[in-house]
Design a protein around this motif. Sequence first.
Motif: not given
Length: 89
Positions: A22-50
Amino acid sequence: MSERQPRALRIAKPTDRGGWVVELDGHDISNALRGLSLNLDSSPVAEARLDVIAEDVSTHAEVLVCLPDATKDLLVRLGWTPPAEEAQA
């Protein structure tokens, strides 16, 4: 919700090791995450909850990163400075 800037999020499953990259703005944050969820609704930009482990922090898409208020408060108490656009909100 305050106006925030989209971030570049990239999620990949490498073939050479287990787990996810998992990279955020080009930085690997894989080891810093316990979980991640994506909200892919009708909004023009997806929402990620880290769900972040406060050690390290890194998907290829434009997303809005949301941290629960309790997590933000804890990180600030530990010395984290929120991005300027969030500090003004």
